[in-house]
Structure formats: structure tokens, C-alpha cells
Design a protein around this motif. Sequence first.
Motif, PDB file in Angstrom:
ATOM      1  N   SER A 226      44.362  47.321  36.894  1.00 58.25           N
ATOM      2  CA  SER A 226      43.713  47.768  38.120  1.00 58.25           C
ATOM      3  C   SER A 226      42.354  47.082  38.251  1.00 58.25           C
ATOM      4  CB  SER A 226      43.518  49.292  38.099  1.00 58.25           C
ATOM      5  OG  SER A 226      42.681  49.705  39.167  1.00 58.25           O
ATOM      6  N   ASP A 227      42.139  46.440  39.385  1.00 51.97           N
ATOM      7  CA  ASP A 227      40.825  45.899  39.714  1.00 51.97           C
ATOM      8  C   ASP A 227      40.317  46.701  40.907  1.00 51.97           C
ATOM      9  OD1 ASP A 227      38.562  44.394  39.724  1.00 51.97           O
ATOM     10  OD2 ASP A 227      39.546  42.475  40.069  1.00 51.97           O
ATOM     11  N   ARG A 228      40.130  47.981  40.665  1.00 53.70           N
ATOM     12  CA  ARG A 228      39.868  48.953  41.728  1.00 53.70           C
ATOM     13  C   ARG A 228      38.680  48.565  42.607  1.00 53.70           C
ATOM     14  NH1 ARG A 228      37.950  52.574  38.826  1.00 53.70           N
ATOM     15  NH2 ARG A 228      35.805  52.655  39.581  1.00 53.70           N
ATOM     16  N   LEU A 229      37.607  48.099  42.005  1.00 54.67           N
ATOM     17  CA  LEU A 229      36.398  47.829  42.775  1.00 54.67           C
ATOM     18  C   LEU A 229      36.534  46.616  43.687  1.00 54.67           C
ATOM     19  CD1 LEU A 229      33.616  48.618  40.153  1.00 54.67           C
ATOM     20  CD2 LEU A 229      34.439  50.040  42.030  1.00 54.67           C
ATOM     21  N   ARG A 230      37.602  45.840  43.526  1.00 55.26           N
ATOM     22  CA  ARG A 230      37.873  44.737  44.450  1.00 55.26           C
ATOM     23  C   ARG A 230      39.081  45.027  45.345  1.00 55.26           C
ATOM     24  NH1 ARG A 230      37.004  41.209  39.640  1.00 55.26           N
ATOM     25  NH2 ARG A 230      34.822  40.537  39.728  1.00 55.26           N
ATOM     26  N   GLY A 231      39.677  46.202  45.192  1.00 50.44           N
ATOM     27  CA  GLY A 231      40.835  46.539  46.007  1.00 50.44           C
ATOM     28  C   GLY A 231      42.096  45.816  45.594  1.00 50.44           C
ATOM     29  N   LEU A 232      42.175  45.403  44.319  1.00 53.21           N
ATOM     30  CA  LEU A 232      43.330  44.655  43.821  1.00 53.21           C
ATOM     31  C   LEU A 232      44.033  45.449  42.738  1.00 53.21           C
ATOM     32  CD1 LEU A 232      41.557  41.194  43.502  1.00 53.21           C
ATOM     33  CD2 LEU A 232      43.165  41.847  45.293  1.00 53.21           C
ATOM     34  N   GLU A 233      45.338  45.457  42.751  1.00 49.62           N
ATOM     35  CA  GLU A 233      46.138  46.167  41.750  1.00 49.62           C
ATOM     36  C   GLU A 233      47.314  45.298  41.336  1.00 49.62           C
ATOM     37  OE1 GLU A 233      45.323  49.182  40.585  1.00 49.62           O
ATOM     38  OE2 GLU A 233      43.689  49.587  41.995  1.00 49.62           O
ATOM     39  N   GLY A 234      47.767  45.505  40.089  1.00 45.59           N
ATOM     40  CA  GLY A 234      48.984  44.833  39.647  1.00 45.59           C
ATOM     41  C   GLY A 234      48.715  43.596  38.830  1.00 45.59           C
ATOM     42  N   SER A 235      49.538  42.584  39.025  1.00 43.23           N
ATOM     43  CA  SER A 235      49.516  41.390  38.190  1.00 43.23           C
ATOM     44  C   SER A 235      48.150  40.706  38.209  1.00 43.23           C
ATOM     45  CB  SER A 235      50.576  40.397  38.667  1.00 43.23           C
ATOM     46  OG  SER A 235      50.449  39.168  37.968  1.00 43.23           O
ATOM     47  N   ARG A 236      47.776  40.170  37.070  1.00 44.80           N
ATOM     48  CA  ARG A 236      46.551  39.371  36.952  1.00 44.80           C
ATOM     49  C   ARG A 236      46.820  37.889  37.234  1.00 44.80           C
ATOM     50  NH1 ARG A 236      42.260  41.348  34.112  1.00 44.80           N
ATOM     51  NH2 ARG A 236      41.947  39.331  33.074  1.00 44.80           N
ATOM     52  N   MET A 237      48.075  37.527  37.425  1.00 46.26           N
ATOM     53  CA  MET A 237      48.426  36.129  37.697  1.00 46.26           C
ATOM     54  C   MET A 237      48.357  35.883  39.197  1.00 46.26           C
ATOM     55  SD  MET A 237      48.728  34.700  34.822  1.00 46.26           S
ATOM     56  CE  MET A 237      49.534  33.149  35.212  1.00 46.26           C
ATOM     57  N   ILE A 238      47.131  35.869  39.717  1.00 45.25           N
ATOM     58  CA  ILE A 238      46.912  35.670  41.137  1.00 45.25           C
ATOM     59  C   ILE A 238      45.830  34.618  41.328  1.00 45.25           C
ATOM     60  CG2 ILE A 238      47.611  38.016  41.755  1.00 45.25           C
ATOM     61  CD1 ILE A 238      44.677  38.766  41.979  1.00 45.25           C
ATOM     62  N   VAL A 239      45.809  34.024  42.533  1.00 46.67           N
ATOM     63  CA  VAL A 239      44.712  33.151  42.930  1.00 46.67           C
ATOM     64  C   VAL A 239      44.209  33.660  44.277  1.00 46.67           C
ATOM     65  CG1 VAL A 239      46.321  31.456  43.929  1.00 46.67           C
ATOM     66  CG2 VAL A 239      43.955  30.797  43.389  1.00 46.67           C
ATOM     67  N   LEU A 240      42.918  33.952  44.333  1.00 46.82           N
ATOM     68  CA  LEU A 240      42.301  34.497  45.537  1.00 46.82           C
ATOM     69  C   LEU A 240      41.791  33.350  46.396  1.00 46.82           C
ATOM     70  CD1 LEU A 240      40.217  37.370  43.870  1.00 46.82           C
ATOM     71  CD2 LEU A 240      42.562  37.451  44.750  1.00 46.82           C
ATOM     72  N   VAL A 241      42.122  33.419  47.712  1.00 52.11           N
ATOM     73  CA  VAL A 241      41.773  32.334  48.639  1.00 52.11           C
ATOM     74  C   VAL A 241      41.378  32.939  49.975  1.00 52.11           C
ATOM     75  CG1 VAL A 241      42.494  30.088  49.556  1.00 52.11           C
ATOM     76  CG2 VAL A 241      43.646  31.010  47.558  1.00 52.11           C
ATOM     77  N   ASN A 242      40.372  32.386  50.601  1.00 50.75           N
ATOM     78  CA  ASN A 242      39.971  32.737  51.956  1.00 50.75           C
ATOM     79  C   ASN A 242      41.142  32.483  52.922  1.00 50.75           C
ATOM     80  OD1 ASN A 242      38.934  32.204  54.661  1.00 50.75           O
ATOM     81  ND2 ASN A 242      36.888  32.121  53.756  1.00 50.75           N
ATOM     82  N   ARG A 243      41.354  33.380  53.911  1.00 53.15           N
ATOM     83  CA  ARG A 243      42.468  33.211  54.856  1.00 53.15           C
ATOM     84  C   ARG A 243      42.378  31.887  55.629  1.00 53.15           C
ATOM     85  NH1 ARG A 243      46.098  37.085  55.570  1.00 53.15           N
ATOM     86  NH2 ARG A 243      45.585  39.222  54.950  1.00 53.15           N
ATOM     87  N   ASP A 244      41.173  31.510  55.999  1.00 52.74           N
ATOM     88  CA  ASP A 244      41.038  30.238  56.729  1.00 52.74           C
ATOM     89  C   ASP A 244      41.433  29.059  55.851  1.00 52.74           C
ATOM     90  OD1 ASP A 244      40.066  31.516  59.043  1.00 52.74           O
ATOM     91  OD2 ASP A 244      38.066  31.634  58.158  1.00 52.74           O
ATOM     92  N   GLU A 245      41.102  29.146  54.568  1.00 52.69           N
ATOM     93  CA  GLU A 245      41.495  28.082  53.643  1.00 52.69           C
ATOM     94  C   GLU A 245      43.004  28.088  53.438  1.00 52.69           C
ATOM     95  OE1 GLU A 245      38.827  25.762  51.855  1.00 52.69           O
ATOM     96  OE2 GLU A 245      38.772  26.349  53.958  1.00 52.69           O
ATOM     97  N   MET A 246      43.602  29.268  53.403  1.00 50.91           N
ATOM     98  CA  MET A 246      45.059  29.348  53.295  1.00 50.91           C
ATOM     99  C   MET A 246      45.722  28.619  54.458  1.00 50.91           C
ATOM    100  SD  MET A 246      45.523  33.317  52.052  1.00 50.91           S
ATOM    101  CE  MET A 246      47.234  33.344  52.564  1.00 50.91           C
ATOM    102  N   ALA A 247      45.210  28.871  55.669  1.00 50.66           N
ATOM    103  CA  ALA A 247      45.782  28.214  56.853  1.00 50.66           C
ATOM    104  C   ALA A 247      45.565  26.705  56.786  1.00 50.66           C
ATOM    105  CB  ALA A 247      45.144  28.797  58.109  1.00 50.66           C
TER     106      ALA A 247
END
Length: 766
Positions: free
Chosen positions: A672-693
Amino acid sequence: MSRTPDTPHHDPAGQDADTPFDDRPAGGWGSLKGVSRFMAEPGRKAEALEVLSKLNKPGGVMCTACAWTKPEGPHKFEFCESGAKATFWELDGNRADAAFFADHSVSDLRGWHDHDLEKAGRLTEPLLYDAESDRYLPVSWEAAFAEIGAGLRAVAPEEAVFYASGHAGLEASYLYALFARAMGHQNLPQSSNMCHETTSVNLKTFIGTPVGTCTLEDFDHCDAIFFFGQNTGSNSPRFLHTLKAAVDRGCRIVTFNPVRERGLISFADPQSASQMTFGKPTEISEKYFQVRPGGDIAVMAGMMKCVLAAEEARPGTIDHDFIRDQTTGYDEMIAAVAAFGWDEIEAQSGLTRAMIEDAAEVYLSADRVIGIYGMGLTQHVHGWLNLGMYCNLLMMRGNLGRKGSGISPVRGHSNVQGQRTVGVGEKSAHMPAEKLRALFGIDAPEAEGMNAVHACEALLEGRVKAMISLGGNLLRAMPDRERIEAAWPRLDLSVSIATKLNRSHLAPGRVAYILPCLGRTDEDVQVTGRQSVSVEDSLSHIHGSVGIARPPSDAVRSEVAIVAGIAAATLPPNDRLRWREWTGDYGLIRDLIAETFPDDFADFNAKLFQPGGFYRGNPVRDLDWKTDSGKARFTVPTTLSALGQEPEAAELMTLVTLRSNDQFNTTIYGFSDRLRGLEGSRMIVLVNRDEMARLGLAEGQLVTLECAVEDGGERRVPGLKVTAYDLPPKCVAGYYPELNPLVPLGYHEKNSQTPAYKGTPVRILA
């Protein structure tokens, strides 16, 4: 928040509501829920609750979760969510005993998650790796010490490395540092090499001290606090009480961080009936700006230009007396800052001129300012300049060496600073040779030793043959993990002193031992009775700590006893090296520390349990600058970016590694990464939505991150799920230590070799 299709998602002064985040305050009910989860798990709850009742209080147990200071007048509950998790984790009811290792081969355990390895429970007896069965087998302490001693005698002193995590108390740490030098080497890397060595090396050059200059009292008198690259809510939550009190009396707080961290936005005190019911939480940061990774130098240059403009309009804004009497290099520094244009400052910082001017207004309105920072400044190739510019900004208005002002790094490991203080370090200056000669008849080695990066480079080249680890999980903490993990089994001898199983134990050397040690919560009884240990906090105060819980087994020994046992089995006889006596009475070790470092530890035993700890002092507070010139030094900026490589190509991004709300360094408590609003797997990459597009990525898509540093190596981490998150453009983030393989061993801060975990160039392979 409504948006049109053309509206950028990222606003460096506000939250992107279209991506995950937690709108609740840090602390509050969320913190209590995080602790209650551990209460529901099997374990030694009664003992844990007794420890928590005495945690961080005079005569009690000093928490292992962080190095934040312990107040003279503690709260009723002087612990936070992180401290509670660390306590329950150490007082685990599970046991990784002989039966466990009989059931599980090392090859089998390599398939386990890091969380599950530690959840196997506390280690209970000495273990020796048996290659034929691929298992760790029980061994006696006597046999272990004898073979380890023989193994160390079989290698040249310079081929041995003694690593220390920041957990061990001052007593064990002093003996460890003494042991290495008595053996003939100074290869004493430490966990600070991966985080705050940038501070230790560069701050000493700039202002003559390797540590921060503030005490807790300063936070009662400051008018403004600036945060750069530090996440208080997850890494040192008890600090939030101090910040709340400062805000309540009118102190203004400004934060710069690529990630919006809840602890520096809003806090509800779990010990306040009002804030836990109908009252409002405390808004911590008056202003919060999401600076680009590596853009802090540009921010500070912009703020300094604002100070210069204010001086022109209102002479006397700058403290010319302080600059004339206490510093050197001011004119050269100002000329370099004046030459930077606002266009390039905005481009490098990712902030507008108006935003930087808003921050500068807070600085200019304050008579006394404290500068706080964390690894967001230290883990960069140009981390030295981050700190140099921070000192520049503070010194322009005399904010060093007086009450209510100063520079204050917030450290993680609970005794990482103290270990340096008592000699754990690769430099001769860390332990005075003349004292070793006078006290023990030892001629200390003259050659400087290896830090963590240098030790791993030597390991890869075959120049290190024995590795002793006093705590920690070095394989998991280091960059370039895959290369180092492949080289580890080539060691002739690997020894790990540990409370729990971790990933480093699964790459055994040719001869490999795991030696189980007491944790800080455990009662430590030697021949003279119950023993206490000591630690140093981030604000340079020393505290005594007494464990009260039952050890996990009768076979577990203290860190002091293990270090002394190995030393006695390794070194030739010396009547002045009284390992057995020191093991029986830790007070004798504290007497030695006081003799070796009299300026810091005079009357050590008498002051051990002083409420609030005893202060070992800092020369900067007396305007005593221990630099080559005898004055504080302004630093001339050579660049506006702390990055070693700018992500100029369209496909390149800057990687920032993060720790979650549910971990401490390499220890993963949960998912749980509660203070960032993230839950579950740690195998993630966080990206800005505009960068995703822009990059053609979709939410939930699995991608590979590839390191873009061109040094001939290939470094990739596959299987990462794309997750939209509010980050600056050209930036991605993911978890430490999972993404450590992407950071080259040679990509580090130039003076201290601190790995650049907060600014590595990468590309996303879809």
C-alpha cells in the motif's frame, strides 16, 4: 476539476485531479489504520505494545524507523506509523529457523518476493551455506567465528570490506571501525554512501561540518522553512508534529518536490481529539511547487536573483556584515548567478518566474530561515551544487550560525549519522590514528579505504575477496544490481549479521555465513547484566536505548558480541584489545568512545539517558568554520541542472526512484502506498498523462524501462505497468529498490559517489 482536451494535465502549483492521489491528510485515521493492520497479524502484540509505550522516550527504546530527534518532553505516544510498523516487524512471531531452511533451498528462496523473505520471521541460530544441498545449515558460534577468522586472515587486509547499515548502535559500530583498522584496512562503506554521503563530503567543504546545523529548538524560532526533495510524511512522520507547531505559531513553509507528497501538504495529528473528529487538519506548505528533477539549482538561482533585486530596491536586505566577516567567494558566486537568464531558469526548473518570485517573497519576509532537504538533492550527479546553492541562498541573509536558522538534512536510518561519528568510514579522518596508537598500540592504515561504490567496483574486478555486512541488504540497495549480484558468489567469504532473511543472503560466497543478531527492541543481557546501546539522531543528539522484548531464541547474540567474536578470532593477541570484557559491559566501550572522541562524547556514560539526548555540538553554531580558509565558502554555480545527462531526445525521460508509505529502505512491509493513492503491485512506472499521450502509451500497458546512460552496459527492467500520475514533463517515477538495476554504478554524485537514483536518463520500450 474540469478540463478541456487542450488543457495540460500537469500544473506545477496544483494537484492533477485526473490521476491517483490521496486527498486525506497525512497522519489522522489513515495512519491509525496502517498501524491497526499490523495489530491484526499474528505476532508478539503484547511485547510490541509495551515497546511502543516506551519508544523514543528517555530510558526507553529508540526507534529503528528513522533518525528524527527525540524531544525532551515526549508526547504520550512518541511514535508514528513508520515506527509502529518497524516495531511489529522486528517483533515478528514467525521464525526462520533450522526447520525453515531445511524446507527451502536458496534457489527456491530466490523466487520469493522481498516482503515474503522477511516475513519468514526472525533468524534464530548461526547458519553456514552448504553448496551441495543448496541450503543454509545450523553451525555453532565457535565454529563460525573460527572459520570466519581464518577466512579473514587468508586475505590481504585491502581485499576485505566491512559494510555497515545505519542500524547498529554506537557501541557495535565503534568496535567494528576499530576491528577494521586493527586488521589493516579502512574499507568501511556504510548505508550513507547510498543516500547522504553527498552531505558528509560537500557540506564539510562549504561550511566545515559534515552534518546539519539545526537543533529542535531552532524550529521554535524560525519564520520560514524551505523543503527541497524530502518526503516527511513517509520517511520521518514524527517531524510533522514539529512542523504543525511551527505553522500554528505563524511559520511559513514552502516545498519544492517533483512529487506532491501528502505529508508536506496536510497533516492531522493522531493525538489531537479535535483534528481526529471535527477539526480541520493543518495545512503544512503554504506553497508547493513541482520542480523538474534536477531543477533545484535553477530554483535557487532564481530566488537568489530575487534577493539581489530586493537588495537593489531596499539596501540592507542582504547581510553584508555576515558575508564580509564569515564567508569567501561571494562576488564570484553573484556574478555567475547574475549571468543566468530567466528563460533558462524557467526551462530547467519547470516553474514560472512568478512561482519562483512567490517563493522568494516568503524567504525575504522571514528574518530566520531553516533549509530542509533529503535525497531529492543528494542523489544527483551534481548533488554537490544542489547543496552549494542551498548554502549560498541561506548565507546571503545570514541564515547560518544563529538561533532559528540553519541547514538541516533529514536522514533515514536511525543511527547512520552516529556510525560516522564513531569511526565507521573509509577515511583516516573518521578515526584519529594517534588515538588508536595511544589506546591500543595500533598503527592505523594510511591508505584511504573504499566506499560502497568503490567496493562494488573492486568486487566486479575481483579485488575484493571477503565481505562482512553489519546489518543491511547491500545487494538490494546498490545500483547496477544484476551485475553485482552475479559477482557476489565469487567472494571467498561472505558474512551477514542480520535479524531477518533478505535478498543479499541468497547470493552466498564460496564460504557464507548468516549470523543472527538481537534487534534494538530485544533485551540484551551480558555477564554484567542488562545492556544499553546508543544512537545519534539527525540533529546530532545522542540517546541511550534499552531493549525489553524477549530475544527470538537463546542462540541469538548481540551485534557487539558478534563483532567482538569475529575480531578476537581474526586478530593476533593484543592485551589492549579486550573484546571479551567489552562484550560483557558496553559502558567500557562508551568510555573508549569518549577517550577517542573527547570533544563529542565527554562524560558519555553519565549523559547517556539525558532527556532529549545530549548534544554533541556543531561549530557552525558558534560561527566557527572548519574549512581550509577558516570561513564559510560560497559556491560558484557551473550549471542550472543537477542531472548528469539531460533527457533532450524526444524519447528520453528522467527516472526518479521512490519509497512507498509501506516500506523502510529495502524492507517492504506491504503493498500500500496510501499517501500517494496507489495500491497493489510495486512493478509500476508513473507517467504524466500528457507524456503518455505524447509517447503513445496506454494506462495499464506493460512496458520495459531501459537505461539511457551510454557506458557500454545494457540495463532493463521489464514488466512495469504504466500508471498515470501527476509528475513534471519528461519525468517518470517508480519504486526503489525494484528499479535500481537501471542506475549504473558509475552514474553518481561526482565528489561522494552517491548513486544518482533521483535523476537517471531512461527510455520507455512499449
